[in-house]
Enzyme design. Structure first.
Site, PDB file in Angstrom:
ATOM      1  N   GLU A 285      -5.848  -8.370   0.034  1.00 15.35           N
ATOM      2  CA  GLU A 285      -6.565  -8.064   1.281  1.00 15.35           C
ATOM      3  C   GLU A 285      -7.996  -7.675   0.953  1.00 15.35           C
ATOM      4  O   GLU A 285      -8.237  -6.924  -0.005  1.00 15.35           O
ATOM      5  CB  GLU A 285      -5.939  -6.869   2.032  1.00 15.35           C
ATOM      6  CG  GLU A 285      -4.639  -7.158   2.725  1.00 15.35           C
ATOM      7  CD  GLU A 285      -4.083  -5.935   3.452  1.00 15.35           C
ATOM      8  OE1 GLU A 285      -4.871  -5.063   3.884  1.00 15.35           O
ATOM      9  OE2 GLU A 285      -2.846  -5.853   3.561  1.00 15.35           O
TER      10      GLU A 285
ATOM     11  N   GLU B  64       0.793  -1.232   0.000  1.00 18.19           N
ATOM     12  CA  GLU B  64       0.000   0.000   0.000  1.00 18.19           C
ATOM     13  C   GLU B  64       0.829   1.288   0.000  1.00 18.19           C
ATOM     14  O   GLU B  64       0.838   2.040   0.994  1.00 18.19           O
ATOM     15  CB  GLU B  64      -0.989  -0.011   1.174  1.00 18.19           C
ATOM     16  CG  GLU B  64      -1.946  -1.183   1.127  1.00 18.19           C
ATOM     17  CD  GLU B  64      -3.101  -1.082   2.115  1.00 18.19           C
ATOM     18  OE1 GLU B  64      -3.046  -0.236   3.015  1.00 18.19           O
ATOM     19  OE2 GLU B  64      -4.074  -1.842   1.954  1.00 18.19           O
TER      20      GLU B  64
END
Ligand code: FCB
Length: 443
Positions: free
Chosen positions: A353, A168
């Protein structure tokens, strides 16, 4: 409570897994780990709810064998985990043998249980010594990261199914340097612009080094959040477009098209590091796979009273998770098809995720998290539709195996398939764990 889809509804080689991250579960006070910027951020009043830290977390450092037994019992194919830079290199440079030994034992334990290890090298535990030198504002951090990546992979790469460099980048750069919500808690556009670029340089340097060392299956994990205009007035639509730009387009456009979005570069004017253009060719070298983290959408309104990007998130109408995040499975389908169409083509995509926080309670030793079962069900259907629409999605990891340290929110939000009692460290699989087990065939 079961899912409406089963393993047999997905392609034969589709991977089901669950994910964790080092700082969120291991216990940063064990095994000679050095201080990370998350330790110092959490030790500073006002940054983390309840002043929670990752010092003990889920004590996974000592309990990893039992936790991996749960992965096997659930019938999962793969386990996504991260190594902690501050554990492997407590001062950011020299190696802590105890840290590498831990990941060596962990790698063996994953493989022994028939699970495919999906390694993430940076899930946010930057050594504090490197934060002292400017962290991601400092271009040198990218080279230090490549050294660390080589060190880890030299020890455990032989057993890894795949390796992701960064988790991320948007959170590493924007959330942490512009919004100030994550470590190092800065709110500065120049710092942000630098971090937005240097994190991709770090990905690139590490990927080059690992490729040269013969490591296979290298990728990066990006997070995406659908940016919904708060109304259909032109200003809100334009604001949502800017949100989409810095959040969803910046990194993937650089990685696949060797350029940054013009609208965001305009906003960063004067703040980008000199000569950044010279890195773009290398940043755009092909990756073997793309990881996609997806949770929610935002509703974005124009905010004329604030500086660029002059926008603010406003509450939306959809049902929400325990963290107030809108539940919007269509967004996952949207990104998987959009990414393949506009950016990544045939490159395999893995949902690395997806999950939701809920204020779970244990009653008679059971956690009936039906809301989470419904969330996973809806998002698995979105993945299934994306595959039918031609997106090359090869796997899906639920976030997370365990309840854990949810960063600035501390231990309050629970994301796990398995409940953790932080007093006793007792693990209790929830109904959502059972739903996965039934769908994918664990015992
Ligand atoms: C993602 C992070 C992960 C976890 C989930 C809820 O942004 O990668 O560590 O905190 O959100």
């Amino acid at each position: 409570m079961t899912f409406s889809l089963r393993r047999s509804d997905f392609p034969d080689d589709f991977i089901f897994g669950a994910a964790t991250a080092a700082y969120q579960i291991e216990g940063a006070s064990f095994g000679g780990a050095g201080p990370s910027h998350w330790d110092t951020f959490a030790a500073t009043p006002g940054n983390v709810r309840n002043a929670d830290t990752g010092a003990v977390a889920c004590d996974h450092y000592h309990r990893y064998a039992d936790d991996l037994d749960l992965m096997r019992a659930g019938g999962f194919d793969a386990y996504r985990f991260s190594t902690s830079w501050a554990r492997v290199m407590p001062d950011g440079v020299s190696v802590n043998p105890e840290g590498l030994d831990f990941y060596d034992r962990l790698a063996d334990a994953i493989v022994e249980r028939g699970l495919k290890p999906y390694l993430t090298l940076y899930h946010w535990d930057l050594p504090a010594a490197l934060a002292d030198l400017g962290g991601w504002r400092n271009r040198d951090t990218a080279s230090r990261f490549a050294d660390y990546a080589q060190t880890v992979v030299a020890r455990i790469g032989d057993r890894m199914e795949s390796v992701a460099t960064i988790n991320e980048p948007w959170c590493v750069a924007w959330l942490s340097h512009f919004l100030g919500i994550h470590a190092p808690g800065m709110r500065d556009i120049r710092a942000t612009a630098r971090a937005m670029h240097h994190i991709l340089v770090a990905h690139t340097r590490a990927t080059e080094a690992l490729r040269a060392a013969g490591q296979k299956n290298l990728g990066i994990v990006l997070n995406f959040e659908h940016a919904n205009p708060a109304s259909d007035i032109e200003e809100d639509i334009a604001a949502a477009r800017r949100q989409d730009g810095h959040y969803n387009r910046w990194f993937i456009q650089a990685l696949t098209q060797k350029s940054y979005p013009e609208d965001i570069l305009e906003g960063f004017a004067g703040h980008m590091p000199d000569g950044y253009e010279n890195d773009l060719d290398a940043i755009g070298a092909p990756i073997d796979w793309l990881g996609v983290n997806y949770y929610t959408r935002s509703n974005i309104a124009h905010d004329p009273a604030s500086a660029w990007p002059s926008l603010k998130p406003v509450p939306g109408p959809l049902p929400k998770t325990g963290l107030g995040w809108e539940i919007y499975p269509e967004g996952l389908h949207g990104f998987l098809t959009r990414l393949a169409r506009d950016y990544t083509g045939e490159t395999p995509i893995i949902v690395t995720e997806n999950g939701m926080a809920w204020p779970d309670t244990i009653e008679n030793g059971r956690v009936d998290d039906s809301e989470r079962v419904a969330y996973f069900d809806a998002h698995l259907q979105a993945v299934h539709r994306a595959i039918a629409d031609g997106a090359p999605v090869k796997g899906y990891f639920g976030w997370s195996l365990l309840d854990n340290y949810e960063w600035a929110e501390g231990y309050a939000p629970r994301f796990g398939l398995v409940h953790v009692d932080y007093e006793t460290q007792l693990r209790t699989p929830k109904a959502s764990f059972e739903a996965f087990r039934q769908a994918i065939g664990g015992n």
